[in-house]
Design an enzyme around this catalytic site. Structure first.
Site, PDB file in Angstrom:
ATOM      1  N   ASP A  11       0.865  -1.183   0.000  1.00  0.00           N
ATOM      2  CA  ASP A  11       0.000   0.000   0.000  1.00  0.00           C
ATOM      3  C   ASP A  11       0.898   1.229   0.000  1.00  0.00           C
ATOM      4  OD1 ASP A  11      -2.372   1.631   0.321  1.00  0.00           O
ATOM      5  OD2 ASP A  11      -1.822   1.879   2.415  1.00  0.00           O
ATOM      6  N   SER A  12       0.289   2.384  -0.214  1.00  0.00           N
ATOM      7  CA  SER A  12       1.042   3.633  -0.129  1.00  0.00           C
ATOM      8  C   SER A  12       1.505   3.894   1.308  1.00  0.00           C
ATOM      9  CB  SER A  12       0.167   4.783  -0.619  1.00  0.00           C
ATOM     10  OG  SER A  12      -1.018   4.846   0.150  1.00  0.00           O
ATOM     11  N   CYS A  74      -4.342  -1.131  -1.952  1.00  0.00           N
ATOM     12  CA  CYS A  74      -4.430   0.323  -2.080  1.00  0.00           C
ATOM     13  C   CYS A  74      -5.460   0.632  -3.151  1.00  0.00           C
ATOM     14  CB  CYS A  74      -3.047   0.857  -2.487  1.00  0.00           C
ATOM     15  SG  CYS A  74      -3.034   2.617  -2.845  1.00  0.00           S
ATOM     16  N   GLU A 152      -4.183   9.578   9.230  1.00  0.00           N
ATOM     17  CA  GLU A 152      -2.735   9.655   9.507  1.00  0.00           C
ATOM     18  C   GLU A 152      -2.475  10.409  10.817  1.00  0.00           C
ATOM     19  OE1 GLU A 152       0.113   8.819   7.322  1.00  0.00           O
ATOM     20  OE2 GLU A 152      -1.216   7.612   6.074  1.00  0.00           O
ATOM     21  N   CYS A 186     -10.972   3.333  -0.415  1.00  0.00           N
ATOM     22  CA  CYS A 186      -9.592   3.603   0.002  1.00  0.00           C
ATOM     23  C   CYS A 186      -9.339   2.776   1.255  1.00  0.00           C
ATOM     24  CB  CYS A 186      -9.452   5.094   0.306  1.00  0.00           C
ATOM     25  SG  CYS A 186      -7.938   5.520   1.183  1.00  0.00           S
ATOM     26  N   HIS A 188      -7.527   3.191   3.737  1.00  0.00           N
ATOM     27  CA  HIS A 188      -7.463   3.918   5.019  1.00  0.00           C
ATOM     28  C   HIS A 188      -8.853   3.994   5.673  1.00  0.00           C
ATOM     29  CE1 HIS A 188      -3.476   5.439   4.008  1.00  0.00           C
ATOM     30  NE2 HIS A 188      -3.444   6.231   5.059  1.00  0.00           N
TER      31      HIS A 188
HETATM   32  N1  DGL Z   1      -4.530   3.639   1.134  1.00  0.00           N
HETATM   33  C1  DGL Z   1      -4.578   4.494  -0.039  1.00  0.00           C
HETATM   34  C2  DGL Z   1      -5.696   4.027  -0.961  1.00  0.00           C
HETATM   35  O1  DGL Z   1      -6.326   3.019  -0.698  1.00  0.00           O
HETATM   36  C3  DGL Z   1      -4.856   5.938   0.315  1.00  0.00           C
HETATM   37  C4  DGL Z   1      -3.755   6.803   0.733  1.00  0.00           C
HETATM   38  C5  DGL Z   1      -3.096   7.528  -0.393  1.00  0.00           C
HETATM   39  O2  DGL Z   1      -3.601   8.532  -0.900  1.00  0.00           O
HETATM   40  O3  DGL Z   1      -2.019   7.073  -0.703  1.00  0.00           O
HETATM   41  O4  DGL Z   1      -5.964   4.670  -1.947  1.00  0.00           O
END
Ligand code: DGL
Length: 272
Positions: A11-12, A74, A152, A186, A188
């Site tokens: 993931d990012s 992600c 975050e 997403c 997150h």
């Molecule tokens: N976890 C990332 C996603 O699912 C979101 C965070 C990002 O913008 O990198 O898109």
């Protein structure tokens, strides 16, 4: 035949941990290597070219760890850089198709909401996939760029005014339009599930991409004869591109004492 190689998940940053947690529940005998690109997060406000480059590097990093399968945990990579899959020597799964399949099965009135990063929503991958399976669906989408920074910062509580007001503003229009299913596009966002549930109400079913992906991954590994049979303790390795407070906080919430600053290793992704 059992396949003892680990599953690679990337993931990012920390969002993919919500997916890993769900995969681990369904596949407790598997070993994992997780990579979170915490030094370059967020991906969601970057150009498609950069997101594709990062996705390629992240996958390459996992391949160096001899993974048998790669999960892009992600939403942004899964929407924008799904073509990365074609270049890989191992099978690959994103989190878009799996969530869409669940949403289409769940909706009763055909009105589905999708929330995600700017890049995910601009790309429109969820909407395209939903309409392929359910051509008469109404798809309401909304980019929620403030959700990732809130997570975050460790602000996930429904009792936190700023979180609640942000969710109300983002969801207002799609709730007025009568959605009965909402894809958390997403990774997150499952950390904001409580507040999203409270704002959306009981009539809206939330689709957590981690749960959808975990179920599909088990099916895939079974069909390909790639499951790891239980004969020794599975291993879990965590790598990040920067040691951040945000990653440690969420890792502790989701994985407890299993993960600490010593067990998480820093990888130089620019050298990949
Ligand atoms: N976890 C990332 C996603 O699912 C979101 C965070 C990002 O913008 O990198 O898109």
């Amino acid at each position: 035949m059992a396949d003892y190689r680990p599953i690679g998940v990337f993931d990012s940053g920390l969002g993919g941990l919500t997916v890993l947690k769900e995969i681990e529940k369904i596949l407790p005998d598997e070993s994992f290597v997780y990579f979170g690109d915490t030094g370059r997060v967020p991906y969601g406000n970057k150009s498609d070219e950069i997101i594709k480059l990062y996705a390629r590097q992240d996958a390459k990093f996992l391949l160096k760890h001899n993974v048998k399968y790669i999960v892009a945990a992600c939403g942004t990579v899964s929407s924008v850089a799904i073509d990365t899959a074609k270049e890989l020597p191992v099978p690959f799964m994103g989190v878009v198709e799996t969530a869409v399949m669940d949403a289409v099965k769940t909706t009763k009135n055909g009105k589905i909401g999708v929330i995600g990063t700017e890049a995910t929503i601009n790309n429109g991958a969820h909407k395209k996939e939903i309409l392929k399976l359910l051509p008469d669906a109404t798809v309401c989408t909304k980019a929620c760029p403030l959700f990732v920074p809130l997570v975050e910062e460790g602000l996930f509580s429904a009792s936190d005014g700023i979180v609640k007001e942000t969710a109300e503003r983002y969801l207002r229009d799609m709730l007025k339009d009568g959605i009965d299913t909402l894809i958390l596009g997403c990774t997150h966002y499952p950390l904001l599930s409580d507040v999203i549930k409270e704002v959306a109400g009981d009539s809206v079913k939330l689709i957590n991409t981690g749960v959808s992906t975990a179920v599909k991954l088990k099916d895939e590994l079974t069909a390909r004869g790639m499951l790891r049979e239980e004969n020794s303790e599975p291993t879990k390795s965590f790598f990040v591109s920067d040691r951040t407070v945000a990653f440690s906080r969420v890792a502790k919430i989701l994985f407890g004492s299993e993960i600490n600053d010593i067990s998480v290793k820093v990888a130089d992704i620019s050298k990949i």
